[in-house]
Design a protein around this motif. Structure first.
Motif, PDB file in Angstrom:
ATOM      1  N   GLY A 156       0.657  -1.490   0.288  1.00  0.00           N
ATOM      2  CA  GLY A 156      -0.113   0.212  -0.442  1.00  0.00           C
ATOM      3  C   GLY A 156       0.946   1.464  -0.287  1.00  0.00           C
ATOM      4  N   VAL A 157       0.068   2.687  -0.212  1.00  0.00           N
ATOM      5  CA  VAL A 157       0.417   4.012   0.100  1.00  0.00           C
ATOM      6  C   VAL A 157       0.755   3.727   1.405  1.00  0.00           C
ATOM      7  N   ASN A 158       1.665   5.525   1.827  1.00  0.00           N
ATOM      8  CA  ASN A 158       1.620   5.467   3.185  1.00  0.00           C
ATOM      9  C   ASN A 158       0.664   6.913   3.409  1.00  0.00           C
ATOM     10  N   PHE A 159       0.042   7.526   3.682  1.00  0.00           N
ATOM     11  CA  PHE A 159      -0.061   8.912   4.066  1.00  0.00           C
ATOM     12  C   PHE A 159      -0.525   9.605   5.412  1.00  0.00           C
ATOM     13  N   PRO A 160      -0.172  10.622   6.060  1.00  0.00           N
ATOM     14  CA  PRO A 160       0.617  10.638   6.993  1.00  0.00           C
ATOM     15  C   PRO A 160      -0.922  11.192   7.615  1.00  0.00           C
ATOM     16  N   PHE A 161      -1.492  10.226   9.231  1.00  0.00           N
ATOM     17  CA  PHE A 161      -3.002  10.506   9.391  1.00  0.00           C
ATOM     18  C   PHE A 161      -3.638  11.776   9.254  1.00  0.00           C
ATOM     19  N   LYS A 162      -3.100  12.273   9.778  1.00  0.00           N
ATOM     20  CA  LYS A 162      -3.835  13.723   9.271  1.00  0.00           C
ATOM     21  C   LYS A 162      -4.312  14.568   7.980  1.00  0.00           C
ATOM     22  N   ASN A 163      -4.272  13.490   7.478  1.00  0.00           N
ATOM     23  CA  ASN A 163      -5.119  13.670   5.316  1.00  0.00           C
ATOM     24  C   ASN A 163      -5.939  12.722   5.355  1.00  0.00           C
ATOM     25  N   ILE A 164      -6.218  11.600   6.591  1.00  0.00           N
ATOM     26  CA  ILE A 164      -7.452  10.863   6.766  1.00  0.00           C
ATOM     27  C   ILE A 164      -8.965  11.484   6.025  1.00  0.00           C
ATOM     28  N   LEU A 165      -9.390  12.901   6.535  1.00  0.00           N
ATOM     29  CA  LEU A 165     -10.323  13.270   5.690  1.00  0.00           C
ATOM     30  C   LEU A 165      -9.908  13.636   3.991  1.00  0.00           C
ATOM     31  N   PRO A 166      -9.048  14.536   3.570  1.00  0.00           N
ATOM     32  CA  PRO A 166      -9.449  14.729   2.285  1.00  0.00           C
ATOM     33  C   PRO A 166      -8.855  12.835   1.810  1.00  0.00           C
ATOM     34  N   LEU A 167      -7.955  12.053   2.080  1.00  0.00           N
ATOM     35  CA  LEU A 167      -8.086  11.233   0.966  1.00  0.00           C
ATOM     36  C   LEU A 167      -9.002  10.802   2.115  1.00  0.00           C
ATOM     37  N   LEU A 168     -10.511  10.906   2.355  1.00  0.00           N
ATOM     38  CA  LEU A 168     -11.627   9.530   1.992  1.00  0.00           C
ATOM     39  C   LEU A 168     -12.350  10.923   1.549  1.00  0.00           C
ATOM     40  N   THR A 169     -12.658  11.995   1.016  1.00  0.00           N
ATOM     41  CA  THR A 169     -13.273  12.429   0.778  1.00  0.00           C
ATOM     42  C   THR A 169     -12.691  12.322  -0.831  1.00  0.00           C
ATOM     43  N   LEU A 170     -11.537  11.937  -1.114  1.00  0.00           N
ATOM     44  CA  LEU A 170     -10.613  12.122  -2.905  1.00  0.00           C
ATOM     45  C   LEU A 170     -11.942  10.406  -3.268  1.00  0.00           C
ATOM     46  N   SER A 171     -11.468   9.551  -2.286  1.00  0.00           N
ATOM     47  CA  SER A 171     -11.558   8.240  -2.008  1.00  0.00           C
ATOM     48  C   SER A 171     -13.594   8.522  -2.522  1.00  0.00           C
ATOM     49  N   ILE A 172     -14.236   8.746  -1.823  1.00  0.00           N
ATOM     50  CA  ILE A 172     -15.441   9.003  -1.897  1.00  0.00           C
ATOM     51  C   ILE A 172     -15.377   9.510  -3.267  1.00  0.00           C
ATOM     52  N   GLY A 173     -15.422  10.593  -3.158  1.00  0.00           N
ATOM     53  CA  GLY A 173     -15.077  10.890  -5.167  1.00  0.00           C
ATOM     54  C   GLY A 173     -15.146  10.352  -5.925  1.00  0.00           C
ATOM     55  N   LEU A 174     -13.771   9.456  -6.173  1.00  0.00           N
ATOM     56  CA  LEU A 174     -13.561   8.209  -7.099  1.00  0.00           C
ATOM     57  C   LEU A 174     -14.810   7.413  -7.106  1.00  0.00           C
ATOM     58  N   ALA A 175     -15.756   7.410  -6.650  1.00  0.00           N
ATOM     59  CA  ALA A 175     -16.047   6.278  -6.427  1.00  0.00           C
ATOM     60  C   ALA A 175     -17.516   6.454  -7.254  1.00  0.00           C
TER      61      ALA A 175
END
Length: 140
Positions: free
Chosen positions: A3-22
Motif C-alpha cells: 500500500g501507499v503510506n499517508f500521514p494520519f492527518k490526511n485521512i479526511l481529504p483522502l477519504l473525500t477523494l476516495s468517495i469522489g472517485l467512487a
C-alpha cells in the motif's frame, strides 16, 4: 505489492477523494470503497511492515495513528476487506482486532464513515478512539 503510506492527518481529504472517485466511476453506488481498521499493538514494527508488503495492493492507502492502522481499500466491498483482514491474521497467525465501514452503505461522506467506524470499534472492543472525533479531525 504494498500500500501507499499517508500521514494520519490526511485521512479526511483522502477519504473525500476516495468517495469522489467512487461516485465518478460507480453510478449504482454499490459498496465501492471500504475502510478497514486493524489494531496491530501486539506485533513488532518490522513484522507489520512485512505484512503490509505481503497483503496490500499498490492502490491501497495506509494511515497510522500509533498502533492503529486504517486501510482505504478502493473498489473493495466488505467481503473483500474481510479477505484482507483474514490475510493479515494468517500472516500473523493471530487474531486481530478489526472493524470496517463501506461507502455508501455506512456513510455518505468522510465524517459519516469515520463516525460509524468509531461507533463500531467502541461497541465491539469497548475502546473509544477519541482521535477520530469530528472536532479533533477538523482541527488538523
Amino acid at each position: 505489492m504494498a500500500g501507499v503510506n499517508f500521514p494520519f492527518k490526511n485521512i479526511l481529504p483522502l477519504l473525500t477523494l476516495s468517495i469522489g472517485l467512487a461516485q465518478r466511476v460507480d453510478e449504482n453506488r454499490a459498496e465501492s470503497m471500504t475502510v478497514l481498521y486493524c489494531n496491530f499493538a501486539d506485533f513488532p514494527l518490522d513484522v507489520i511492515s512485512a505484512s503490509l508488503e505481503h497483503v496490500l495492493r499498490s492502490s491501497d492507502a495506509i494511515l497510522t495513528y500509533e498502533n492503529h492502522y486504517f486501510f482505504i481499500l478502493q473498489y473493495t466491498d466488505k467481503y473483500g476487506a474481510t479477505i484482507v483482514k483474514d490475510m493479515f491474521e494468517e500472516f500473523f497467525a493471530s487474531y486481530i482486532e478489526s472493524c470496517m465501514v463501506s461507502y455508501p452503505i455506512d456513510g455518505d461522506d468522510a465524517y459519516g464513515l469515520l463516525e460509524e467506524l468509531q461507533a463500531n470499534i467502541s461497541k465491539t472492543f469497548s475502546t473509544d478512539l477519541l482521535f477520530l472525533d469530528k472536532d479533533r479531525l477538523s482541527a488538523h
